[in-house]
Each structure stands twice: as structure tokens, then as C-alpha cells.
Motif scaffolding. Structure first.
Motif, short mmCIF file in Angstrom:
data_model
loop_
_atom_site.label_atom_id
_atom_site.label_comp_id
_atom_site.label_asym_id
_atom_site.label_seq_id
_atom_site.Cartn_x
_atom_site.Cartn_y
_atom_site.Cartn_z
N VAL A 68 -32.65 -34.30 4.71
CA VAL A 68 -31.84 -35.04 5.67
C VAL A 68 -31.09 -36.15 4.94
CG1 VAL A 68 -31.91 -36.55 7.69
CG2 VAL A 68 -33.36 -34.50 7.59
N ALA A 69 -29.79 -36.18 5.11
CA ALA A 69 -28.95 -37.23 4.53
C ALA A 69 -27.86 -37.57 5.53
CB ALA A 69 -28.35 -36.78 3.21
N SER A 70 -27.36 -38.78 5.43
CA SER A 70 -26.31 -39.23 6.33
C SER A 70 -24.93 -38.91 5.74
CB SER A 70 -26.42 -40.73 6.56
OG SER A 70 -25.40 -41.20 7.40
N PRO A 71 -23.99 -38.36 6.56
CA PRO A 71 -24.17 -37.95 7.96
C PRO A 71 -24.86 -36.59 8.03
CG PRO A 71 -21.92 -37.51 7.26
CD PRO A 71 -22.58 -38.20 6.10
N TYR A 72 -25.70 -36.43 9.07
CA TYR A 72 -26.43 -35.18 9.24
C TYR A 72 -25.94 -34.49 10.50
CZ TYR A 72 -30.34 -31.88 9.09
OH TYR A 72 -31.09 -30.75 9.00
N GLU A 73 -25.46 -33.23 10.34
CA GLU A 73 -24.91 -32.50 11.49
C GLU A 73 -26.03 -31.92 12.34
OE1 GLU A 73 -21.13 -30.06 11.36
OE2 GLU A 73 -22.62 -28.45 11.63
N VAL A 74 -25.94 -32.20 13.63
CA VAL A 74 -26.94 -31.72 14.60
C VAL A 74 -26.23 -30.80 15.59
CG1 VAL A 74 -28.54 -32.40 16.43
CG2 VAL A 74 -28.29 -33.83 14.38
N SER A 75 -26.86 -29.68 15.91
CA SER A 75 -26.32 -28.77 16.93
C SER A 75 -27.42 -28.43 17.92
CB SER A 75 -25.76 -27.49 16.28
OG SER A 75 -26.78 -26.79 15.59
N PHE A 76 -27.01 -28.25 19.18
CA PHE A 76 -27.99 -27.97 20.23
C PHE A 76 -27.32 -27.14 21.32
CE2 PHE A 76 -30.27 -29.16 24.19
CZ PHE A 76 -31.53 -28.70 23.83
N LEU A 77 -27.97 -26.03 21.72
CA LEU A 77 -27.45 -25.16 22.78
C LEU A 77 -27.80 -25.75 24.14
CD1 LEU A 77 -26.08 -22.48 23.56
CD2 LEU A 77 -28.35 -21.40 23.46
N CYS A 78 -26.78 -26.15 24.88
CA CYS A 78 -26.98 -26.82 26.18
C CYS A 78 -26.97 -25.77 27.28
CB CYS A 78 -25.89 -27.86 26.41
SG CYS A 78 -25.86 -29.16 25.18
N MET A 79 -28.12 -25.38 27.77
CA MET A 79 -28.25 -24.29 28.74
C MET A 79 -28.38 -24.76 30.17
SD MET A 79 -28.09 -21.55 26.92
CE MET A 79 -28.84 -20.20 27.83
N ASP A 80 -28.67 -26.04 30.39
CA ASP A 80 -28.91 -26.53 31.75
C ASP A 80 -27.92 -27.64 32.08
OD1 ASP A 80 -31.15 -24.85 32.08
OD2 ASP A 80 -32.40 -26.29 30.99
N ALA A 81 -27.17 -27.43 33.19
CA ALA A 81 -26.22 -28.44 33.62
C ALA A 81 -26.95 -29.70 34.06
CB ALA A 81 -25.38 -27.90 34.77
N GLY A 82 -26.30 -30.86 33.84
CA GLY A 82 -26.89 -32.13 34.26
C GLY A 82 -26.43 -33.27 33.38
N LEU A 83 -26.86 -34.46 33.75
CA LEU A 83 -26.57 -35.67 32.99
C LEU A 83 -27.85 -36.08 32.25
CD1 LEU A 83 -24.50 -37.72 35.61
CD2 LEU A 83 -23.63 -36.43 33.64
N TYR A 84 -27.75 -36.28 30.95
CA TYR A 84 -28.92 -36.55 30.12
C TYR A 84 -28.67 -37.77 29.24
CZ TYR A 84 -29.90 -31.72 31.47
OH TYR A 84 -30.11 -30.58 32.18
N ASN A 85 -29.78 -38.36 28.75
CA ASN A 85 -29.73 -39.50 27.83
C ASN A 85 -30.63 -39.21 26.63
OD1 ASN A 85 -28.08 -41.62 29.33
ND2 ASN A 85 -29.65 -41.13 30.86
N PRO A 86 -30.15 -38.39 25.70
CA PRO A 86 -30.97 -38.07 24.52
C PRO A 86 -31.21 -39.31 23.65
CG PRO A 86 -29.17 -36.51 24.79
CD PRO A 86 -28.89 -37.65 25.70
N VAL A 87 -32.35 -39.31 22.94
CA VAL A 87 -32.72 -40.39 22.03
C VAL A 87 -32.81 -39.81 20.62
CG1 VAL A 87 -34.43 -42.14 21.43
CG2 VAL A 87 -33.98 -41.60 23.84
N VAL A 88 -32.04 -40.40 19.68
CA VAL A 88 -32.04 -39.98 18.28
C VAL A 88 -32.79 -41.03 17.46
CG1 VAL A 88 -30.64 -39.39 16.28
CG2 VAL A 88 -29.87 -38.76 18.58
N THR A 89 -33.88 -40.65 16.80
CA THR A 89 -34.67 -41.57 15.99
C THR A 89 -34.65 -41.10 14.54
OG1 THR A 89 -36.15 -42.01 17.86
CG2 THR A 89 -36.92 -42.65 15.67
N VAL A 90 -34.37 -42.04 13.63
CA VAL A 90 -34.38 -41.75 12.19
C VAL A 90 -35.56 -42.48 11.56
CG1 VAL A 90 -33.12 -41.92 10.01
CG2 VAL A 90 -31.89 -41.40 12.12
N TYR A 91 -36.37 -41.77 10.80
CA TYR A 91 -37.54 -42.32 10.11
C TYR A 91 -37.29 -42.31 8.60
CZ TYR A 91 -39.96 -41.22 14.50
OH TYR A 91 -40.34 -41.14 15.83
N ASP A 92 -37.88 -43.28 7.88
CA ASP A 92 -37.93 -43.16 6.43
C ASP A 92 -39.37 -42.87 6.01
OD1 ASP A 92 -39.39 -45.56 6.24
OD2 ASP A 92 -37.62 -46.77 5.79
#
Length: 422
Positions: free
Chosen positions: A293-317
Motif C-alpha cells: 500500500v502506497a499513496s495514492p492507493y486506488e480503491v474500487s468497490f462494486l456498488c450493488m445496493d442503492a442508498g446513501l452511505y458514509n464509508p470510513v477510510v482508515t490508514v494504519y502504519d
């Protein structure tokens, strides 16, 4: 008869280096040698190389004063003196000589009083001699006895020190000194603990560590005589947590893939990183330390369910530091656009716009005063053919028919509902 004596002084005489000679005030000194010398004339002869009197001078009494004997220090004239009280009374004239060390072999300077010819008072303890301090003690024991040997400088590394990885820590060796005042020529530092003084120079250098650590730094000082001294200090370098940049609002259609970049920074350039994402829909993604993992790191996700969401992205060292950001995600529903085709006389075909790989629940009812939906089943894809009951669609009133025995006047209703993917 061996003479007995009593010694008393007041305060404040220093040696050639500015250190107090012997006594109680701080800083304590290791002691000094005091000689009481008899002379038959008015001439003070210098000591020989062993510190013994010469000429017609003879040693009457020699004393060494050490710390811990509560000996007060000498006091310079005109405000004070030091005294000896003797029993029996010595013969001849007297003067005192004081060496600057507790052993004559170590002494390099000496001082002495003038010859006393008066101020002799007889009391019950014997004869009291008042030695007014003149040549000795005005500022220093400043008569050279022997050339001092060169002394190595004394190094002080300061500390202990602390700071954070990626940020410079400043060190200070200004408390180092050279006992013989030849002067310190250089300050060299070993910051990486490899035994080599090649990482920094100067009295107050700065150094930056790229990772969390507890280590030792060393300074080596060299004086103008070429002699060296070294000292060390502890350093604690704390971890700096990675910092995740804000992620803007994202929008995507149901069934499409969301793609964005997780951008972060870390002052610990040697750290490795991992990313954890809580998608706010019961699903998580993890990209571990072994995923490079290095910055910038490309993330992809298949969105199968309609709706409003608030994802949380956490980076650890890899040192346990972490930070996170939250962003908004709008997954728009995909219209079904359902069509129904009658396949007489035995089937009804349903077709809709499906999201690939998504499952749908099918329901039916026959139009009546009260609509009760009944589930037919679940399918993956975009089509379903209803063949009715075992006897098919007979459209005969009052006879068992497809699920609820519709009459010729009723209409069949269907609905297609997407199931939650996650």
C-alpha cells in the motif's frame, strides 16, 4: 615533641581554574596540601621538584585537607586570615605554602603567605599565628610549580532527548569543557549508533530519524592538544501517525464500480501501511501491509445496493498509528423497466432491466378487493416465466387455478424487488 595544631579559616579562595580551595561551599574540591615552614631569615625559598622547602627553610608541619572534614575555606585579605594554634611554640619565623592538589605529585601551582613577624598572641591553647593571605588567595594559586600535563576535554552530550519521526531533534554539547583551557576544536556526533562520529558536527546539531526508535547518540570533542573525550545520551523517537486526505462526495449507479484514490502522508518515511474501509452497508474492505500500500492507493468497490452511505477510510502504519476520514456515497437505484408478455395458453413471461449478478424476489397477486401479494420465488438475472399451477392457466371460474383461482374478470399483478447484495 610532635606539635599539635588547630586550623581555622573563613571563606572564598579559589585556585587557578576558579575552583574553591578546600572547604565546605559548593562546589567541593578534592583537597589541598598546606605546609607550615620555618625560616631563619626573611627570604622565602621556592620548593624543590618534590615540594620540599629549600635553602634554610624547613618543614614544620604539613597537612592535607580533604572534603568531609568540615574544613572551611580560606578568605582573602584584607577581610580575613587563617590561623594555626601550636603547642609547643615553634622557633623562628613562619610562613605557609599551599599546593593546589591533595598530593604534591599531582600539584601544578602553589601559593604562599608572607613571613609572619608579629600578630603572635599567646592564649590557653598555645601560640596563635595569624597568617594574612596575600600572595596566596587574592585571585588564584598562581605560582607555577610544574608545567601541567595536557588534559583530555570532558564531553557532555546533554539530554535525554525526545521527538517524533520525520522531525529534526536538536542536540546540545555546550556543557563540554577542557580542564586545561587549551580550547575545544571540534564536536563530532554518532547519531546512527554505528560507532563512527560521522553523522553531524558542531555544538548544537539537528538530526532527523525516519522511524520510531529508542537509541543512543554520542558526541566526541577534540581539544587543541589533539586529545578527545566522548559522552552519550538517550534519544526516544516517537511514531507519527499517517494523515489521510479528505475524500470528496462520490456518486455511482447501482451495479456500477466506484473507483477513487486514498491519498495519505506519513512523516515516518520508512513505515509501511494498510487501509481498512467500512462501506456502511455491512461490508468492509482491507488492503494489508503485504499489499504494498502506497499513496495514492486506488480503491474500487462494486456498488450493488442503492442508498446513501458514509464509508470510513482508515490508514494504519506498522507502528500502530492510524487516522481516518469519512465521505458520502450516493448509490442511485437502477430503474427496473419491467415488461410482461402473455404466452398463451400456459405461461406469462416477465423481463426487467437487471443489475448483473443481483438477485430479485418475485411476487404476484390477482386483482381483487383486497390485494394479497404472494412470493413466487427468487431469481438471479433479468427474466422469469410463470407457468401457473400444475394444470396451467385454465381461466375457468370456480376451479383450482394458478395459486389463487382467478376468474375471467380478474387481472394478474406482478412485482419485482431487488434483494440486498451485501
Amino acid at each position: 615533641m610532635q606539635p599539635s595544631w588547630n586550623f581555622s579559616t573563613r571563606n572564598g579562595i579559589v585556585d587557578e581554574n576558579g575552583s574553591l580551595l578546600p572547604g565546605r561551599p559548593n562546589p567541593y574540591v578534592p583537597g589541598a596540601i598546606v605546609q607550615l615552614i620555618q625560616t631563619q631569615d626573611d627570604v622565602i625559598s621556592p620548593p624543590d621538584e618534590n615540594g620540599n622547602p629549600t635553602g634554610d627553610d624547613t618543614l614544620y608541619l604539613g597537612m592535607t585537607f580533604y572534603i568531609g572534614q568540615n574544613i572551611p575555606p580560606f578568605h582573602p585579605k584584607p577581610t580575613g586570615s587563617f590561623t594555626y594554634t601550636f603547642q609547643p611554640m615553634p622557633q623562628g619565623k613562619l610562613y605557609a605554602r599551599i599546593f593546589n592538589k591533595a598530593a604534591i605529585a599531582d600539584s601544578t601551582y602553589y601559593g604562599q603567605t608572607s613571613i609572619i613577624t608579629a600578630n603572635q598572641v599567646l592564649n590557653s591553647g598555645g601560640l596563635v599565628y595569624y597568617f594574612y593571605v596575600d600572595d596566596y588567595g587574592l585571585t588564584q594559586t598562581n605560582i607555577l610549580f610544574r608545567e601541567p600535563s595536557a588534559q583530555a576535554p570532558v564531553a557532555h552530550a546533554g539530554g535525554p532527548y525526545s521527538g517524533s519521526e520525520g522531525h529534526a531533534i536538536t542536540f546540545n554539547a555546550s556543557m563540554s569543557y577542557d580542564p586545561d583551557n587549551s580550547g575545544i576544536l571540534s564536536y563530532l556526533w554518532d547519531m546512527d549508533n554505528d560507532g563512527e562520529f560521522d553523522d553531524a558536527s558542531g555544538i548544537t546539531p539537528a538530526y532527523t530519524w525516519t522511524g520510531e526508535t529508542t537509541t543512543i547518540v554520542r558526541v566526541q570533542v577534540t581539544d587543541n592538544d589533539g586529545l578527545t573525550g566522548a559522552a552519550e545520551a538517550m534519544v526516544k523517537v516517537y511514531n507519527s501517525a499517517p494523515v489521510v486526505m479528505n475524500i470528496g462526495a462520490q456518486s455511482v449507479n447501482e451495479g456500477d464500480t466506484l473507483v477513487f484514490e486514498a491519498v495519505f502522508s506519513d512523516d515516518g518515511v520508512d513505515d509501511t501501511h494498510a487501509i481498512h474501509i467500512n462501506w456502511d452497508n455491512g461490508h468492509t474492505s482491507y488492503f494489508g501491509f503485504d499489499d504494498h500500500v502506497a499513496s495514492p492507493y486506488e480503491v474500487s468497490f462494486l456498488c450493488m445496493d442503492a442508498g446513501l452511505y458514509n464509508p470510513v477510510v482508515t490508514v494504519y502504519d506498522n507502528d500502530g498509528g492510524a487516522s481516518y476520514v469519512t465521505f458520502s456515497l450516493n448509490v442511485a437505484a437502477q430503474p427496473l423497466n419491467t415488461s410482461i408478455t402473455l404466452l398463451p395458453p400456459t405461461a406469462i413471461a416477465l423481463v426487467w432491466d437487471a443489475v448483473p449478478d443481483k438477485e430479485y424476489d418475485l411476487y404476484f397477486c390477482d386483482e381483487a378487493a383486497s390485494i394479497i401479494w404472494q412470493k413466487i420465488g427468487s431469481v438471479t438475472g433479468n427474466a422469469f416465466t410463470d407457468h401457473g399451477d400444475n394444470d396451467g392457466f385454465d381461466n375457468i371460474p370456480g376451479t383450482p387455478d394458478d395459486r389463487s383461482a382467478p376468474s375471467e374478470s380478474t387481472a394478474r399483478l406482478y412485482k419485482v424487488i431487488p434483494r440486498k447484495f451485501y
